[in-house]
Structure formats: C-alpha cells, structure tokens
Design a protein around this motif. Structure first.
Motif, PDB file in Angstrom:
ATOM      1  N   ARG A  51     -29.839   7.918 -29.335  1.00  0.00           N
ATOM      2  CA  ARG A  51     -30.057   6.702 -28.553  1.00  0.00           C
ATOM      3  C   ARG A  51     -31.551   6.439 -28.386  1.00  0.00           C
ATOM      4  NH1 ARG A  51     -26.232   4.995 -24.494  1.00  0.00           N
ATOM      5  NH2 ARG A  51     -24.156   5.818 -24.914  1.00  0.00           N
ATOM      6  N   GLU A  52     -31.913   5.170 -28.423  1.00  0.00           N
ATOM      7  CA  GLU A  52     -33.288   4.804 -28.114  1.00  0.00           C
ATOM      8  C   GLU A  52     -33.500   4.744 -26.604  1.00  0.00           C
ATOM      9  OE1 GLU A  52     -34.334   1.205 -30.068  1.00  0.00           O
ATOM     10  OE2 GLU A  52     -34.019   2.004 -32.089  1.00  0.00           O
ATOM     11  N   LYS A  53     -32.452   4.375 -25.882  1.00  0.00           N
ATOM     12  CA  LYS A  53     -32.539   4.239 -24.435  1.00  0.00           C
ATOM     13  C   LYS A  53     -31.503   5.143 -23.783  1.00  0.00           C
ATOM     14  CE  LYS A  53     -32.420   0.750 -20.755  1.00  0.00           C
ATOM     15  NZ  LYS A  53     -32.177  -0.691 -20.456  1.00  0.00           N
ATOM     16  N   ILE A  54     -31.945   5.955 -22.844  1.00  0.00           N
ATOM     17  CA  ILE A  54     -31.043   6.879 -22.159  1.00  0.00           C
ATOM     18  C   ILE A  54     -30.090   6.109 -21.244  1.00  0.00           C
ATOM     19  CG2 ILE A  54     -30.907   8.777 -20.494  1.00  0.00           C
ATOM     20  CD1 ILE A  54     -31.927   9.640 -23.175  1.00  0.00           C
ATOM     21  N   ASP A  55     -28.830   6.482 -21.272  1.00  0.00           N
ATOM     22  CA  ASP A  55     -27.840   5.936 -20.344  1.00  0.00           C
ATOM     23  C   ASP A  55     -27.914   6.782 -19.070  1.00  0.00           C
ATOM     24  OD1 ASP A  55     -25.626   5.194 -18.889  1.00  0.00           O
ATOM     25  OD2 ASP A  55     -24.304   5.033 -20.627  1.00  0.00           O
ATOM     26  N   TRP A  56     -28.692   6.307 -18.099  1.00  0.00           N
ATOM     27  CA  TRP A  56     -28.939   7.103 -16.902  1.00  0.00           C
ATOM     28  C   TRP A  56     -27.730   7.170 -15.985  1.00  0.00           C
ATOM     29  CZ3 TRP A  56     -32.502  10.459 -17.248  1.00  0.00           C
ATOM     30  CH2 TRP A  56     -33.658  10.210 -17.986  1.00  0.00           C
ATOM     31  N   LYS A  57     -26.866   6.166 -16.022  1.00  0.00           N
ATOM     32  CA  LYS A  57     -25.647   6.253 -15.218  1.00  0.00           C
ATOM     33  C   LYS A  57     -24.752   7.374 -15.733  1.00  0.00           C
ATOM     34  CE  LYS A  57     -24.479   2.086 -12.702  1.00  0.00           C
ATOM     35  NZ  LYS A  57     -23.430   1.073 -12.469  1.00  0.00           N
ATOM     36  N   ARG A  58     -24.622   7.429 -17.021  1.00  0.00           N
ATOM     37  CA  ARG A  58     -23.837   8.507 -17.619  1.00  0.00           C
ATOM     38  C   ARG A  58     -24.458   9.856 -17.286  1.00  0.00           C
ATOM     39  NH1 ARG A  58     -22.991   9.171 -24.180  1.00  0.00           N
ATOM     40  NH2 ARG A  58     -23.210  11.431 -24.263  1.00  0.00           N
ATOM     41  N   ALA A 212     -26.264  -5.591 -21.743  1.00  0.00           N
ATOM     42  CA  ALA A 212     -27.545  -6.075 -22.254  1.00  0.00           C
ATOM     43  C   ALA A 212     -27.853  -5.544 -23.638  1.00  0.00           C
ATOM     44  CB  ALA A 212     -28.661  -5.674 -21.296  1.00  0.00           C
ATOM     45  N   GLY A 213     -26.977  -4.755 -24.192  1.00  0.00           N
ATOM     46  CA  GLY A 213     -27.201  -4.228 -25.528  1.00  0.00           C
ATOM     47  C   GLY A 213     -27.461  -2.745 -25.477  1.00  0.00           C
ATOM     48  N   GLY A 214     -28.077  -2.204 -26.497  1.00  0.00           N
ATOM     49  CA  GLY A 214     -28.359  -0.782 -26.535  1.00  0.00           C
ATOM     50  C   GLY A 214     -27.469  -0.083 -27.522  1.00  0.00           C
ATOM     51  N   ALA A 215     -27.450   1.231 -27.445  1.00  0.00           N
ATOM     52  CA  ALA A 215     -26.695   2.012 -28.413  1.00  0.00           C
ATOM     53  C   ALA A 215     -25.205   1.779 -28.255  1.00  0.00           C
ATOM     54  CB  ALA A 215     -27.007   3.498 -28.226  1.00  0.00           C
ATOM     55  N   VAL A 216     -24.510   1.765 -29.362  1.00  0.00           N
ATOM     56  CA  VAL A 216     -23.067   1.555 -29.340  1.00  0.00           C
ATOM     57  C   VAL A 216     -22.381   2.884 -29.123  1.00  0.00           C
ATOM     58  CG1 VAL A 216     -21.080   0.760 -30.650  1.00  0.00           C
ATOM     59  CG2 VAL A 216     -23.280  -0.375 -30.912  1.00  0.00           C
ATOM     60  N   THR A 217     -21.572   2.975 -28.076  1.00  0.00           N
ATOM     61  CA  THR A 217     -20.793   4.174 -27.842  1.00  0.00           C
ATOM     62  C   THR A 217     -19.332   3.806 -27.951  1.00  0.00           C
ATOM     63  OG1 THR A 217     -20.797   3.788 -25.467  1.00  0.00           O
ATOM     64  CG2 THR A 217     -22.568   5.135 -26.353  1.00  0.00           C
ATOM     65  N   ARG A 218     -18.440   4.635 -27.390  1.00  0.00           N
ATOM     66  CA  ARG A 218     -17.019   4.419 -27.608  1.00  0.00           C
ATOM     67  C   ARG A 218     -16.477   3.181 -26.925  1.00  0.00           C
ATOM     68  NH1 ARG A 218     -14.822  10.586 -26.921  1.00  0.00           N
ATOM     69  NH2 ARG A 218     -15.658  11.388 -28.833  1.00  0.00           N
ATOM     70  N   ALA A 219     -17.131   2.703 -25.922  1.00  0.00           N
ATOM     71  CA  ALA A 219     -16.620   1.516 -25.233  1.00  0.00           C
ATOM     72  C   ALA A 219     -17.791   0.644 -24.831  1.00  0.00           C
ATOM     73  CB  ALA A 219     -15.806   1.911 -24.012  1.00  0.00           C
ATOM     74  N   THR A 220     -18.490   0.121 -25.826  1.00  0.00           N
ATOM     75  CA  THR A 220     -19.723  -0.591 -25.555  1.00  0.00           C
ATOM     76  C   THR A 220     -19.632  -2.025 -26.028  1.00  0.00           C
ATOM     77  OG1 THR A 220     -20.952   1.444 -25.874  1.00  0.00           O
ATOM     78  CG2 THR A 220     -22.218  -0.579 -25.925  1.00  0.00           C
ATOM     79  N   LEU A 221     -20.102  -2.937 -25.208  1.00  0.00           N
ATOM     80  CA  LEU A 221     -20.266  -4.321 -25.624  1.00  0.00           C
ATOM     81  C   LEU A 221     -21.693  -4.498 -26.102  1.00  0.00           C
ATOM     82  CD1 LEU A 221     -19.645  -7.386 -25.725  1.00  0.00           C
ATOM     83  CD2 LEU A 221     -20.470  -7.473 -23.376  1.00  0.00           C
ATOM     84  N   VAL A 222     -21.855  -5.018 -27.293  1.00  0.00           N
ATOM     85  CA  VAL A 222     -23.191  -5.295 -27.813  1.00  0.00           C
ATOM     86  C   VAL A 222     -23.311  -6.792 -28.021  1.00  0.00           C
ATOM     87  CG1 VAL A 222     -24.803  -4.924 -29.700  1.00  0.00           C
ATOM     88  CG2 VAL A 222     -23.345  -3.064 -28.935  1.00  0.00           C
ATOM     89  N   MET A 223     -24.227  -7.424 -27.313  1.00  0.00           N
ATOM     90  CA  MET A 223     -24.449  -8.855 -27.474  1.00  0.00           C
ATOM     91  C   MET A 223     -25.656  -9.060 -28.368  1.00  0.00           C
ATOM     92  SD  MET A 223     -23.855 -10.234 -23.631  1.00  0.00           S
ATOM     93  CE  MET A 223     -24.235 -11.889 -24.157  1.00  0.00           C
ATOM     94  N   MET A 224     -25.445  -9.660 -29.519  1.00  0.00           N
ATOM     95  CA  MET A 224     -26.532  -9.911 -30.451  1.00  0.00           C
ATOM     96  C   MET A 224     -26.823 -11.402 -30.443  1.00  0.00           C
ATOM     97  SD  MET A 224     -25.355  -7.334 -33.491  1.00  0.00           S
ATOM     98  CE  MET A 224     -23.662  -7.874 -33.424  1.00  0.00           C
TER      99      MET A 224
END
Length: 431
Positions: A51-58, A212-224
């Motif tokens: 990941r480029e950005k850490i998922d701090w909630k996770r 807001a985007g970011g790394a795609v994980t198992r349940a991720t919405l990516v808006m491009m």
C-alpha cells in the motif's frame, strides 16, 4: 578498569531489562502484545499488500485487539485461570525434558491446556473478539449480528490456519515457558500469526476512507475520476461502419478448435473482438462477436457453415444491430463489481438482483468456479462473479456511497470473502 566498569554497568542494565517481564508480567504483556499486533499489520500493509497509504483504521483495530484482548484477556486466561485449572503447570514447565516424559500427569495437563486453548478459547472467545473489535473500530455503524455471521462462516478456515501455527507453538509454550514468560512467548509467535491474520482478514471491512480511493483490498470502492473511456461500451457501438455478427458454437472438445475457427474468420475478412470460449465437461462452447465490412457478412457465414472441419462445432450465426441514438439513455457512470465466496445455489440470482435494485444495467458478466487457495488450504470451491455495469443516472458522491453500501450488503447476505467495487465516471459522452 574503565572497561570492566562499563561491562559491569551493561550487565546491570541487561539484568534489569530481563527482570521486567517477571516483575511486571501483566503490563509487559499488554504493551508488547499491542505494539506487536500493530507492527504486524503495518508490515503486511506495506510489504505484502504494498500500500502507498496506510489504512490507520484497520491498524487501530489490530492495535486495540492486541492491547485489550491479546495482552489483557489472554494474560488472565494463560496465567491466573490456567494456573488454577492446572496447578502443576509451572512445576512441569521447569522440569528437564527427560523428567517431563516420565510425568504422565504433567503430560496430561499439557495436552489438556492445548485442547482448551485451541478448541475452546480460540473458537469461542478469540475469533469472536477479533471480528467484533474490527467491526467496532472500522465501521461507522457496526452490525455485530452480521459480524458474528461472518465469524461463523469463516471459522473452519480460520481454525485450520490457526492450528498450523499455534498447536506446535502452544505445546512449546505450555511445556517449557515459565508462567511470567507465557505472554511474551505468545507475542513472539503471534508476530507471524498476526501477519497471516492481517492478510486473511485485514481487508474484509470497507469504511469511509476507502471512498476517496487508495489501495484496493477485499472490499474497497475505488473512484477513478478519469474518463469513462470505452471500458463498458459494447464494440457494436464503437464502429458504426462495420457489419456485426454474433457467432455461437458448441461441440465435442478437440485440440485446435480455436486456431481453426479464428483462421477461417480471418481469411474471410472477419475481425474477432469480444469472445468467450470455455470447455464444460466434454463440450467446447464458443460465444464470439465478429465485425466485417458491409456486404461481406454473407460470404463469411457461408464459409463457416460449409467448412467440413468446423461442422462438429454446430456453428450458428446472426446479425447484431446497433442501438439507435435517442432510443436509449447513454451511460454516465460504470461500475465493476467482483464477488467471491464459497459456492452455493442462488448466488448469481442474489447478486444480479442486487445490481438491478441499485439501478445498474449489466453490460458484461462472467462467472467461474475456482479452487479456494489460502493459508488453511481448506479445499473448498469458490464462486466468482465479475460484472461490468452502467447507469445513466448522474449521482452525487453521497448517492454513490449509498449505492455502494447497498452493493456491499451482498457480502453479509451471502457471506462472501470478497466484494470489490470500482466506479468510473464518463466525461466524454458521445452520440
């Protein structure tokens, strides 16, 4: 003299450091477990998932679980509780191996501790606590009932993965570790296990930041926000100057069918665009779109029909007409949905109904069965659905979020491992 004094001071400091776990076992276990669990998840996010950005909630969910449950609750289980249930455990752990092997009562208590830990504590306390902690920390509106349903669905796979690490680890812990060292030892082995757990279950929950985007994980919405392009547009709409043919074929599978069919089409001036070919049992099935110059379609169809080599494929051809501009609403947004979970009847119907209820029109949908591969090697069969959909409705970010939440409900409804949602806006609408 100075060197001797320095060495003496170093030994004194090291002696004090070594005494901390024994002097403050509970506090030491809590701190070590919390930081270890947080570090393990960070390691997985940066090294494994890249990941480029850490998922701090996770990460906060893992840290909370580490401090509260692994450091606190497990200390109470492994030290005070197990000490009372198995009063000879500390004495047995201090014995040499040769004496341990002669101590039948001690061996019985050893295996009893392993059984209680792995077959009672972990399935009934550890995993429910993990899933609930993750839900409470990561979700704005936690739903513990659905969380426990997910826990039950994943339990077999989770336990198989757990036992491969923890049965040998627990045997060593209960057989050799003094009581004060049990939590630090568990924390050490848990560094590996938490990395596995983070990989398996860390990305199962989607939350606000993913919008807001970011790394795609198992349940991720990516808006491009890039152009919609032509990702969700049928080739029939792409070239209005061609004639379009739909070809279907099926016959007993034989090596070389694809090469033979493709060569006949190419030599007749046809161009294959979209196609799907698959072997089902002993049958080979073809679905193919072909574009040709206007007026050349009849010759191509006749050649395919008259081919003796292709006759066993039972080829059927038909023309495809373009949709007329103005007779349909143009798509302004595309949504790609990928779902994966243990195969069971009715999955496609439920997923398709959810897509329709969300106002999405299916442009392309594929399904397949896959052997489930995970650390646990459970050997189950997964059903995988990938759907490319469009909508002509212009949506605000809030409306998109509401649509995504509706689609994410598929995960809990069908107890899926993966619901991956990606959204593209179309910026260059054309006639």
């Amino acid at each position: 003299m100075a060197t001797a004094a320095t060495n003496s001071a170093s030994r004194t400091v090291w002696s004090r450091v070594r005494s901390v776990p024994a002097a403050y076992p509970f506090a030491f276990g809590v701190v070590l477990s919390g930081f270890k669990t947080s570090f393990s998840d960070l390691l997985v996010q940066k090294v494994v998932e890249q990941r480029e950005k850490i998922d701090w909630k996770r990460n906060a969910a893992f840290a909370t679980f580490g401090f509260v449950y692994l450091g606190g609750v497990q200390y109470m289980i492994y030290v005070p509780l197990f000490s009372r249930l198995f009063p000879g455990a500390a004495t047995f752990a201090a014995k040499p191996i040769r004496e341990k092997l002669k101590d039948s009562k001690g061996l019985f208590q050893l295996f009893a501790q392993v059984f209680l830990d792995q077959c009672v504590h972990h399935p009934l306390m550890y995993f429910p606590a993990f899933y609930c902690t993750r839900e409470l920390v990561m979700k704005e509106k936690p739903d513990l009932a659905k969380t426990l349903a997910t826990y039950r669905a994943n339990l077999q796979e989770d336990l198989l993965a757990l036992w491969k690490v923890w049965v040998p680890g627990t045997l060593i812990n209960f057989a050799f570790m003094p009581m004060y060292a049990r939590i630090p030892f568990v924390a050490g082995i848990s560094l590996l296990w938490t990395c596995i757990l983070s990989t398996m279950r860390g990305g199962d929950v989607a939350h606000g930041e993913d919008m807001a985007g970011g790394a795609v994980t198992r349940a991720t919405l990516v808006m491009m926000e890039e152009g919609f392009g032509e990702l969700f547009t049928s080739p029939v709409e792409l070239d209005r100057h061609k004639h379009h043919i739909m070809l279907t074929a099926s016959g007993t599978d034989k090596k070389g069918w694809v090469a033979l069919l493709a060569r006949e089409i190419a030599e007749s001036g046809g161009n294959v665009t979209h196609s799907k070919m698959v072997r089902l049992g002993k049958e080979f099935i073809v679905l193919m779109h072909i574009s040709v110059e206007p007026g050349a379609q009849n010759a191509l169809i006749r050649k395919l029909k008259k081919s003796k080599e292709l006759k066993p494929l039972n080829i059927q051809c038909g023309s495809i007409s373009r949709r007329q501009t103005g007779t349909y609403e143009q798509a302004v947004m595309g949504v790609r949905v990928r779902c994966q979970g243990a195969d069971k009847p009715g999955m496609l119907a439920s997923i398709a109904e959810s897509l329709a209820e969300a106002g999405l029109n299916v442009e392309s949908l594929t399904t397949e069965l896959q052997r489930h591969n995970s650390f646990s090697h459970s050997g189950r069969t997964d059903f995988v659905v990938t759907a490319d959909c469009v909508t002509s409705q212009k949506m605000s970010k809030e409306q998109i979020q509401a649509m995504v939440r509706r689609l994410e409900s598929i995960k809990d409804m069908l107890v899926l491992d993966v619901v991956d949602i990606r959204v593209q806006h179309r910026t260059n609408v054309r006639d």
